[in-house]
Structure formats: structure tokens, C-alpha cells
Design a protein around this motif. Structure first.
Motif, PDB file in Angstrom:
ATOM      1  N   GLN A  84       4.932  11.293   2.250  1.00  0.00           N
ATOM      2  CA  GLN A  84       3.642  10.696   2.570  1.00  0.00           C
ATOM      3  C   GLN A  84       3.811   9.406   3.367  1.00  0.00           C
ATOM      4  O   GLN A  84       3.029   9.121   4.278  1.00  0.00           O
ATOM      5  CB  GLN A  84       2.857  10.427   1.284  1.00  0.00           C
ATOM      6  N   THR A  85       4.838   8.631   3.019  1.00  0.00           N
ATOM      7  CA  THR A  85       5.095   7.397   3.767  1.00  0.00           C
ATOM      8  C   THR A  85       5.430   7.699   5.216  1.00  0.00           C
ATOM      9  O   THR A  85       4.942   7.026   6.141  1.00  0.00           O
ATOM     10  CB  THR A  85       6.242   6.615   3.115  1.00  0.00           C
ATOM     11  N   TRP A 127      -3.656  14.791   3.420  1.00  0.00           N
ATOM     12  CA  TRP A 127      -2.370  14.483   4.039  1.00  0.00           C
ATOM     13  C   TRP A 127      -1.975  15.489   5.112  1.00  0.00           C
ATOM     14  O   TRP A 127      -0.803  15.668   5.412  1.00  0.00           O
ATOM     15  CB  TRP A 127      -1.266  14.349   2.994  1.00  0.00           C
ATOM     16  N   GLU A 183      -5.750  10.723   3.198  1.00  0.00           N
ATOM     17  CA  GLU A 183      -6.161  11.242   1.896  1.00  0.00           C
ATOM     18  C   GLU A 183      -7.406  12.111   2.032  1.00  0.00           C
ATOM     19  O   GLU A 183      -7.553  13.124   1.342  1.00  0.00           O
ATOM     20  CB  GLU A 183      -6.409  10.085   0.926  1.00  0.00           C
ATOM     21  N   ASP A 235       3.069   3.533  -4.163  1.00  0.00           N
ATOM     22  CA  ASP A 235       2.822   4.714  -4.973  1.00  0.00           C
ATOM     23  C   ASP A 235       2.837   5.984  -4.134  1.00  0.00           C
ATOM     24  O   ASP A 235       2.296   7.002  -4.532  1.00  0.00           O
ATOM     25  CB  ASP A 235       1.489   4.592  -5.713  1.00  0.00           C
ATOM     26  N   LEU A 236       3.447   5.947  -2.930  1.00  0.00           N
ATOM     27  CA  LEU A 236       3.516   7.106  -2.066  1.00  0.00           C
ATOM     28  C   LEU A 236       4.898   7.737  -2.145  1.00  0.00           C
ATOM     29  O   LEU A 236       5.898   7.051  -2.364  1.00  0.00           O
ATOM     30  CB  LEU A 236       3.224   6.716  -0.612  1.00  0.00           C
ATOM     31  N   THR A 237       4.927   9.056  -1.894  1.00  0.00           N
ATOM     32  CA  THR A 237       6.216   9.725  -1.790  1.00  0.00           C
ATOM     33  C   THR A 237       6.821   9.427  -0.428  1.00  0.00           C
ATOM     34  O   THR A 237       6.161   8.909   0.475  1.00  0.00           O
ATOM     35  CB  THR A 237       6.040  11.235  -1.964  1.00  0.00           C
ATOM     36  N   ARG A 294      -4.157   5.320   5.441  1.00  0.00           N
ATOM     37  CA  ARG A 294      -3.946   6.063   4.200  1.00  0.00           C
ATOM     38  C   ARG A 294      -5.238   6.728   3.733  1.00  0.00           C
ATOM     39  O   ARG A 294      -5.225   7.894   3.318  1.00  0.00           O
ATOM     40  CB  ARG A 294      -3.436   5.112   3.115  1.00  0.00           C
ATOM     41  N   GLU A 308       0.797  -1.203   0.000  1.00  0.00           N
ATOM     42  CA  GLU A 308       0.000   0.000   0.000  1.00  0.00           C
ATOM     43  C   GLU A 308       0.838   1.265   0.000  1.00  0.00           C
ATOM     44  O   GLU A 308       0.310   2.364  -0.054  1.00  0.00           O
ATOM     45  CB  GLU A 308      -0.937   0.006   1.239  1.00  0.00           C
ATOM     46  N   GLU A 309       2.182   1.140   0.109  1.00  0.00           N
ATOM     47  CA  GLU A 309       3.041   2.311   0.148  1.00  0.00           C
ATOM     48  C   GLU A 309       3.809   2.529  -1.149  1.00  0.00           C
ATOM     49  O   GLU A 309       4.591   3.446  -1.265  1.00  0.00           O
ATOM     50  CB  GLU A 309       4.042   2.179   1.303  1.00  0.00           C
ATOM     51  N   LEU A 339       2.320   8.643   6.943  1.00  0.00           N
ATOM     52  CA  LEU A 339       1.485   7.458   7.129  1.00  0.00           C
ATOM     53  C   LEU A 339       1.917   6.691   8.377  1.00  0.00           C
ATOM     54  O   LEU A 339       1.084   6.309   9.212  1.00  0.00           O
ATOM     55  CB  LEU A 339       1.572   6.575   5.886  1.00  0.00           C
TER      56      LEU A 339
END
Length: 397
Positions: free
Chosen positions: A13-14, A41, A37, A8-10, A33, A5-6, A17
Motif C-alpha cells: 500500500q505504501t 487501493w 481507499e 499503519d500501511l502495508t 491515501r 500517515e504511512e 501511495l
């Protein structure tokens, strides 16, 4: 290797999260997440929303049914500060002002006539609030796209929820209504609202709720507060146990002037919040005292009930003991009964009889005599084993 689930995150953002998961204790990374969203964020707003849910306050993304806005705006002691547009200076300034005046007057006149006529053709779509939180989030996104992310923390909930939180937390609530079409809105947002010193004051001393009047939720609040021009700010607080507008700021105001005006309004009304805090503490103490009294009463009641229970148990124990003694007496009495009594109780028994044993042959002393005033028991008569007894009828003798 990053979790699925991580992927496609920057990196930022990780990190948010993982930090949000640590702060809230939510095990599902998908849920973390999804929540972030929803809040664009903004980890502070997401955590606050999560805490509100745990305290029983509805989530801003699951708002309660719309209710009438109950804010006292009829207080004649409201502090009002209106900033007029600066007058033109010099011949060049006045010349430009006079040249643009007809165009400006014509533009706003036509716009007002168009809006007025449009109301007869179809109802104002802003009058129906269907997604108040969506209106807030949409305005926040458009604000950040235009002015950047350096701004006061927006309250990500409905106006009613902001009022409830300000009332519950005894904090000032600053409401900003954004007029998209007003000529001063852009400069106010860019130079005043996003000024660092203004951001610091708002974030540390009050809640901040904002929305565009082009959005249904913003329009609804506009109808309640009745602003005259833009930019428009209203300071709301709990006063005399009612949420009350205590200050109105209208027009293009500079950062230093805004800070001075907000500070003045808060200082002038701080005593009401202090008084309310003292009343709440007194009510809480009274409630705690009442709770302690109730607990003491319940403890005393439980003690009395325990004493009564022990008394009942003692009475029951004595009753059972008496019954046991009585049973023992009856058993002893039954044990002392003789064969004569048993036989005499039978229907076939003659009126006068004697009982004889066969081996050895003898007559049992079942009738009281000088030798046996109390007839013997079976054991006393020597009948400890299985024996055959004979009943001899003596009635005719």
C-alpha cells in the motif's frame, strides 16, 4: 522512518501511495491515501478518476443527480445470443433432473409469489437509488471476496457515467448484471468472467461495468435493459449518434464462446465507431478551421484597429502641433503688444494720452508714427527693469 500517515500501511500500500502521488502530483499524502481507499487501493481506477476530474468529468464519488437512462434498446438489429442449460444425459442424469424438478419448480414459484406479494406490502427498496457509487463499490468488494481479485477492471462509477465515458472515448461498453440468486451466476463468475483470456479481451478493448440486480443501481439498469435470465451481458456503443445496445448475451456461456461472441459483435459494429471517429475528426477539423478563420479575422481586425489608432495619434499629434504653433503666434502677438494697448483697454484710460518715463525723463513712442510705424514692445522701449511710468491726459489739448 515512515511518515505518520504511512505507519499503519502495508509495504504494498505504501508503494501504491507513493506511485499514485507521483502520477497525480497531489502534494497531500492524506488526500492520496483517502482517494486510494475510496477505490479499494486500485491505483488504475484511482488515477483514471483523478484524470476524469481534471478533464471536467464529475468524480465517481461525487456523482451528478440521477437522470433517466437514455440508451436505445429498441433496435431490431440487436445481436442476441441465448445459452440454454444443457439437457440431462443418460438415465442417471434424467433421473436426477426429474427428481429435482418439482423441488426446483416449487422453490422458484414460492420465491416469485413471495416477491410479488411483498410489493403490495412495501415498495421495492431497490427502486430508490440513493448511493449508486456505493452500490458499485459494494458489489466489487463482495465479488473480490468470493472470486478473488483476478477479474476484468470494474468501472467504478455510475452506469450513466460509464455511458458518457464510452461515448466520449468511442469505446464499447460491456454491462454485466449479476443475479445473486441464479444458479448459474457463481459458475459464470468463477470460470468464465475470471478466465485470463476473457480478462485480457475485456481490459484491452472495452469498458466493463457490473453490478448486482439486488443493488438499487443494478436494479435500475435491469429495468432499462430488461434481461430475461442470468448471467446477462449487454454490449453498448455509440451508433447513429445514440448509445445503443448492439448485443445481448444471456445464459451460462463458456470462456471461448464468450470471447468469440464478443469479438463477433465488435467486428460487426466496428464500422460505426470508425465512421463516428471520422465524423468527429471532420468536425474537429472544421472547428479548427473555423477557429483559425476567427483568429485570422481577429488578427486583421486588430491590425485595422492598430492602423486606426496610429491615424488618430497622427491626427492628434498634428492638432497639438497646430495648437502649439497657434499658441506661439498668440504668445508672440502678446509679446509684441505695447503699453499703449494695455492702458487703452482700461476703463480709467483717457481718450488721448501719452506715457512718460521718469529716469531719464522721456516720452515713450506708443502711438504709431513715421519713425515708429509699429509701436515698440516693452523691451524695444528700453523697459527691461522695474520702472515707474506716468500717463499724461492730452484730451483737452
Amino acid at each position: 522512518m515512515a511518515a505518520p500517515e504511512e505507519r499503519d500501511l502495508t509495504q504494498e500500500q505504501t508503494e501504491k501511495l507513493l506511485q499514485f502521488q507521483d502520477l497525480t502530483g497531489i502534494e497531500s499524502m492524506d488526500q492520496c491515501r483517502h482517494t486510494l481507499e475510496q477505490h479499494n487501493w486500485n491505483i488504475e481506477a484511482a488515477v483514471q478518476d483523478r484524470l476524469n476530474e481534471q478533464e471536467g468529468v464529475p468524480s465517481v464519488f461525487n456523482p451528478p443527480p440521477s437522470r433517466p437512462l437514455q440508451v436505445n434498446t429498441a433496435d431490431h438489429r440487436i445481436y442476441s445470443y441465448v445459452v440454454s442449460r444443457p439437457q440431462p444425459r443418460g438415465l442417471l442424469g434424467w433421473g436426477y433432473y426429474l427428481i429435482m424438478l418439482p423441488f426446483r419448480f416449487t422453490y422458484y414459484t414460492i420465491l416469485d409469489i413471495f416477491r410479488f406479494a411483498l410489493r403490495f406490502i412495501r415498495p421495492d427498496p431497490r427502486s430508490r437509488v440513493t448511493d449508486p457509487v456505493g452500490d458499485i463499490v459494494s458489489f466489487m468488494h463482495s465479488f473480490e471476496e468470493k472470486y478473488g481479485r483476478a477479474h476484468p477492471v470494474f468501472y467504478q462509477g455510475t452506469y450513466s457515467q460509464a455511458l458518457n465515458d464510452a461515448k466520449r472515448e468511442l469505446r464499447f461498453l460491456l454491462v454485466y448484471l449479476h443475479g445473486d440468486d441464479h444458479q448459474d451466476s457463481d459458475e459464470f463468475c468463477r470460470n468464465t468472467l475470471c478466465a485470463p483470456e476473457v480478462i485480457s479481451l475485456i481490459n484491452t478493448r472495452m469498458l466493463f461495468w457490473a453490478c448486482s440486480t439486488n443493488k438499487p443501481e443494478g436494479y435500475r439498469v435491469s429495468q432499462a435493459l430488461r434481461e430475461n435470465t442470468y448471467p446477462f451481458l449487454a454490449m453498448i456503443m455509440l451508433k447513429d449518434r445514440r448509445m445503443t445496445v448492439v448485443g445481448r448475451l444471456e445464459g451460462l456461456i463458456q470462456p471461448d464462446d464468450l470471447i468469440n461472441q464478443l469479438t463477433f459483435i465488435m467486428d460487426a459494429n466496428q464500422t460505426y465507431l470508425v465512421s463516428e471517429r471520422l465524423e468527429r475528426e471532420e468536425r474537429n477539423q472544421t472547428q479548427v478551421l473555423r477557429q483559425q478563420q476567427d483568429e485570422a479575422y481577429l488578427a486583421s481586425l486588430r491590425a485595422d484597429q492598430e492602423k486606426e489608432r496610429k491615424k488618430r495619434e497622427e491626427r492628434e499629434r498634428k492638432r497639438r502641433k497646430e495648437e502649439e504653433v497657434q499658441q506661439q503666434k498668440l504668445a508672440e502677438e502678446r509679446r509684441r503688444q505695447v503699453i499703449h494697448d494695455f492702458l487703452f483697454s482700461l476703463k480709467e484710460s483717457p481718450e488721448k494720452f501719452q506715457i512718460e518715463a521718469n529716469f531719464p525723463r522721456r516720452v515713450l513712442p506708443c502711438i504709431p508714427s513715421e519713425e515708429w510705424p509699429n509701436p515698440p514692445t516693452l523691451q524695444e522701449a528700453g523697459l527691461s527693469h522695474t520702472e515707474v511710468l506716468f500717463v499724461q491726459d492730452l484730451t483737452d489739448e
